[in-house]
Design a protein around this motif. Sequence first.
Motif: not given
Length: 388
Positions: A122-129
């Motif tokens: 989940t964090l990897l999917s969000l890290h750009k934001a």
Amino acid sequence: MGTEVTDPARERLRRWRLVLGGDAADGTGHVLSGRDAAMDGALAALYGKDDRAARSGKDRSAGLGASAPSVARWLGDIRTYFPSSVVQVMQRDAIDRLGLATLLLEPEMLEAVEADVHLVGTLLSLHKAMPETTKETARAVVRKVVEELEQRLATRTRATLTGALDRSARVSRPRHHDIDWNRTIAANLKHYLPEYGTVVPERLVGYGRASRSVKKEVVLCIDQSGSMAASVVHASVFGAVLASMRSISTRLVVFDTAVVDLTDQLDDPVDVLFGTQLGGGTDINRALAYCQSQISRPTETVVVLISDLYEGGIREEMLKRVAAMKASGVQFVTLLALSDEGAPAYDREHAAALAALGSPAFACTPDLFPEVMAAAIEKRPLPIPDTA
């Protein structure tokens, strides 16, 4: 005697009350108090059917609301009342059911959660934001999970693959220092001379110098679509472990519709993970074309494709490419997942086509992966788990 009958009956009612959630129709008539009431509140906050009580302000257990403080309190509650494995499941459900992913962009929230492979995904999917204030906390959470995985998997992986490399490097005319005496004796027992009490070794079995030079090349080709998050985490850890072995030259490639070679970051799997971009389309053919271009010694190379096989590229070209690699001597392994959860939804038509080429696709747990790699290195049948 009456107490012995009553207590088990009340315990059954208590358990049913916790399972059924206290709806008016649960039929138990059992009232919870103390710790049981608190546990029930934590469960109802996530799995309750509505949030009317929360809106009235009388009972916070009917919903988590949208505020970080209420979620942080709830995270503290579930860690108090439930074991770690249950906490991880409840966190995952909260993110999926209640849309709490955006709250993970706050450092205070990240410090409160129970870290596991799924949270890392989940964090990897969000890290750009992520705002800059959160990124360091996120990296710390990811590193904690990665280090735990390395501690669990690294020693066995190195031991298993070192043995496989030694066995694959055996030669029939070894130098004296390279003779495997145990296997040499076993291979020559029929030449035992009882009158002399000795074995005449007509055939020597030895090891090559696997530890002194690169003997095998491994290419990990990883689908980074959203459904493969846990596989990406595990593959990155294994990639770092393999890269630490001098006898194996390891390349790690991730892909969606584009291809990214992360080999130069393999000394730190956390850097690898933050170099991925979960989500997007899939072009397996393009990824395999890149991997094929990097192969210099096909008969000493193992290519591991980790993908759910939903191909957005050219299907026939993908299959031709796999066939060409296998014909050149490459050991080609297809994993539908590298995780503890088993196979996700996958393209069964493509899986059948790969199986017809001699590369059956199957889900692999992290504990089984070293055995799969050892079999591929030794060019023997893969230990495919029985899913029947």
